[in-house]
Design a protein around this motif. Structure first.
Motif, PDB file in Angstrom:
ATOM      1  N   SER A   3       0.855  -1.193   0.000  1.00  0.00           N
ATOM      2  CA  SER A   3       0.000   0.000   0.000  1.00  0.00           C
ATOM      3  C   SER A   3       0.891   1.243   0.000  1.00  0.00           C
ATOM      4  N   PRO A   4       1.340   1.704  -1.176  1.00  0.00           N
ATOM      5  CA  PRO A   4       2.245   2.860  -1.241  1.00  0.00           C
ATOM      6  C   PRO A   4       1.683   4.125  -0.604  1.00  0.00           C
ATOM      7  N   LEU A   5       0.354   4.288  -0.612  1.00  0.00           N
ATOM      8  CA  LEU A   5      -0.229   5.497  -0.041  1.00  0.00           C
ATOM      9  C   LEU A   5       0.106   5.638   1.441  1.00  0.00           C
ATOM     10  N   SER A   6       0.162   4.523   2.165  1.00  0.00           N
ATOM     11  CA  SER A   6       0.501   4.614   3.586  1.00  0.00           C
ATOM     12  C   SER A   6       1.935   5.079   3.769  1.00  0.00           C
ATOM     13  N   GLY A   7       2.832   4.663   2.861  1.00  0.00           N
ATOM     14  CA  GLY A   7       4.210   5.135   2.933  1.00  0.00           C
ATOM     15  C   GLY A   7       4.321   6.613   2.618  1.00  0.00           C
ATOM     16  N   LEU A   8       3.581   7.057   1.618  1.00  0.00           N
ATOM     17  CA  LEU A   8       3.582   8.478   1.281  1.00  0.00           C
ATOM     18  C   LEU A   8       3.004   9.315   2.419  1.00  0.00           C
ATOM     19  N   ALA A   9       1.978   8.791   3.072  1.00  0.00           N
ATOM     20  CA  ALA A   9       1.398   9.503   4.219  1.00  0.00           C
ATOM     21  C   ALA A   9       2.407   9.609   5.348  1.00  0.00           C
ATOM     22  N   TRP A  10       3.201   8.559   5.545  1.00  0.00           N
ATOM     23  CA  TRP A  10       4.249   8.585   6.581  1.00  0.00           C
ATOM     24  C   TRP A  10       5.282   9.664   6.270  1.00  0.00           C
ATOM     25  N   LEU A  11       5.682   9.784   4.991  1.00  0.00           N
ATOM     26  CA  LEU A  11       6.664  10.800   4.616  1.00  0.00           C
ATOM     27  C   LEU A  11       6.069  12.206   4.709  1.00  0.00           C
ATOM     28  N   ASP A  12       4.778  12.319   4.433  1.00  0.00           N
ATOM     29  CA  ASP A  12       4.133  13.632   4.416  1.00  0.00           C
ATOM     30  C   ASP A  12       3.833  14.157   5.820  1.00  0.00           C
ATOM     31  N   ARG A  13       3.830  13.246   6.813  1.00  0.00           N
ATOM     32  CA  ARG A  13       3.469  13.637   8.170  1.00  0.00           C
ATOM     33  C   ARG A  13       4.540  14.583   8.749  1.00  0.00           C
ATOM     34  N   ASN A  14       4.133  15.733   9.204  1.00  0.00           N
ATOM     35  CA  ASN A  14       5.025  16.716   9.846  1.00  0.00           C
ATOM     36  C   ASN A  14       6.223  17.073   8.959  1.00  0.00           C
ATOM     37  N   LYS A  15       5.999  17.131   7.641  1.00  0.00           N
ATOM     38  CA  LYS A  15       7.134  17.320   6.738  1.00  0.00           C
ATOM     39  C   LYS A  15       7.780  18.686   6.871  1.00  0.00           C
ATOM     40  N   GLU A  16       7.069  19.657   7.465  1.00  0.00           N
ATOM     41  CA  GLU A  16       7.641  20.999   7.623  1.00  0.00           C
ATOM     42  C   GLU A  16       8.552  21.092   8.835  1.00  0.00           C
ATOM     43  N   ARG A  17       8.482  20.124   9.730  1.00  0.00           N
ATOM     44  CA  ARG A  17       9.328  20.166  10.936  1.00  0.00           C
ATOM     45  C   ARG A  17      10.767  19.849  10.575  1.00  0.00           C
ATOM     46  N   PRO A  18      11.744  20.463  11.268  1.00  0.00           N
ATOM     47  CA  PRO A  18      13.159  20.235  10.938  1.00  0.00           C
ATOM     48  C   PRO A  18      13.653  18.846  11.322  1.00  0.00           C
ATOM     49  N   ASP A  19      12.880  18.118  12.133  1.00  0.00           N
ATOM     50  CA  ASP A  19      13.323  16.783  12.543  1.00  0.00           C
ATOM     51  C   ASP A  19      12.444  15.695  11.942  1.00  0.00           C
ATOM     52  N   SER A  20      11.748  16.005  10.850  1.00  0.00           N
ATOM     53  CA  SER A  20      10.887  15.014  10.223  1.00  0.00           C
ATOM     54  C   SER A  20      11.696  14.146   9.264  1.00  0.00           C
ATOM     55  N   THR A  21      11.150  12.982   8.935  1.00  0.00           N
ATOM     56  CA  THR A  21      11.824  12.090   7.986  1.00  0.00           C
ATOM     57  C   THR A  21      11.971  12.762   6.627  1.00  0.00           C
ATOM     58  N   ALA A  22      10.928  13.460   6.176  1.00  0.00           N
ATOM     59  CA  ALA A  22      10.991  14.141   4.876  1.00  0.00           C
ATOM     60  C   ALA A  22      12.105  15.184   4.867  1.00  0.00           C
TER      61      ALA A  22
END
Length: 377
Positions: A3-22
């Motif tokens: 389910s690629p969408l769940s992976g994309l959602a994980w990357l998109d979560r808190n993407k603006e924070r300086p300590d996020s995975t993205a």
């Protein structure tokens, strides 16, 4: 991922924070973070950084390093920074760099580092730090410490602390940081095995009670039947499960051990319904007990907690199982089949009163004819 969408959602979560995975991936891409293991040691929160590091290792982007060595190296940076005396910090750094870490790296080339070995290595560093503080409180240094100081320290410590500190004291002596001294011999306590009737009753419960979780039942029987430590159980893969002439076998050593039918049915049922298989973390994993971290099996402490929760003492059960095996079979055969050292099984056989002392093991132990590894479910 299925389910690629769940992976994309994980990357998109808190993407603006300086300590996020993205954000970390962006900074890795532009070179702001070096693509090295050392760079990951300083990233916070460390659990998220460790998860990303393991994903990158599983993809071949970062060199594969035992994750528990990575964990110790990250922990060591903070520990050294918290030592107030710079001279003490220098000694501890040298001990960790030239003694503790090389020993772990050498061990990791033979087999994965267990959580217990990782904790023990950290305890050695912590006890070395505490010992230097103990000396300073008495207006002593390593250079002025001799037999009298070692004896005084020993009388104040418990058995675990004394055994944990042994490596540091021997390293100090070999490095000529201290005066000559002697250490008392190490006393090793063996676990008390559970009674054989209790072990058999627990095996029967695991094989027949449908209300117990399937994963716990399979892992518990492997411990109680084959005397396997959980650090080894979690390293089993689908390739260790095979068939020959309608008989299921489990490869723990050579030859593979036959699996009785009640357990064989549970084992195959578990293989077809394993947990933690729906994300990129362990997609198409070959681990018999997949974990939640990329490319990693289940943590043995987590599996131990599940087994202990249903009332099975794993250490006492494993000890009872190996003692029963060396009573029923020659110790060298048990050692080869179950992955134990021959010296260990020979000592256990002697302690248990086994009568196979004149048996000489040959080299004829091989996989069963027609052995076929378990196909991926």
């Amino acid at each position: 991922m299925d389910s690629p969408l769940s992976g994309l959602a994980w990357l998109d979560r808190n993407k603006e924070r300086p300590d996020s995975t993205a954000d970390w991936l962006r900074r890795l891409a532009i070179g702001d973070i070096e693509l090295t293991h050392e760079a990951f040691h300083s990233l916070e929160p460390w659990r998220a950084a460790a998860h990303l590091r393991e994903l990158l290792m599983s993809c071949g982007v970062l060199p594969a390093v035992d994750k528990r060595i990575c964990s110790l190296e990250r922990w060591l940076i903070g520990h050294l920074a918290d030592i107030p005396d710079p001279d003490h910090a220098q000694v501890v750094r040298r001990f960790a760099t030239w003694e503790v870490l090389p020993r772990l790296r050498t061990s990791s080339q033979k087999k994965p580092i267990t959580p217990a070995a990782r904790r023990h290595a950290a305890d050695q560093v912590k006890q070395a730090t505490a010992f230097l503080t103990w000396l300073a409180a008495r207006d002593h240094t390593l250079g002025t410490c001799g037999q009298t100081g070692i004896d005084a320290w020993h009388t104040e410590q418990n058995e675990y602390t004394r055994n944990t500190m042994r490596a540091f004291l021997l390293w100090c002596s070999a490095s000529k940081l201290t005066r000559p001294f002697r250490l008392p011999p190490v006393h090793i306590r063996r676990a008390t095995p559970m009674p054989q009737p209790e072990r058999l009753e627990l095996i029967g419960q695991l094989l027949t009670d449908p209300d117990l979780p399937l994963r716990t039942r399979v892992a518990g029987v492997i411990v109680l039947l084959y005397a396997q430590p959980l650090s080894r159980v979690v390293r089993l893969t689908l390739d260790d499960v095979g068939h020959s002439n309608d008989q299921t076998f489990l490869r723990l050593g050579e030859p593979p051990s036959p699996v009785p039918e009640p357990l064989a049915e549970l084992l195959h049922r578990w293989i077809s319904s394993r947990d933690n298989m729906n994300t990129a973390t362990n997609h198409a994993s070959r681990w018999l007990f997949p974990g939640r971290r990329a490319g990693q099996p289940m943590h043995p402490d987590a599996l131990a907690a599940l087994i202990n929760d249903i009332g099975i003492p794993t250490t006492a059960g494993r000890t009872a199982a190996i003692r029963q095996h060396v009573l029923e079979m020659p110790a060298p055969v048990v050692a080869e089949a179950l992955g134990y050292h021959r010296v260990t099984t020979a000592k256990l056989a002697s302690e248990a009163g086994g009568n196979w002392s004149r048996y000489a093991a040959g080299d004829h132990w091989r996989s069963p004819p027609g052995w076929t590894p378990q196909s991926n479910a």
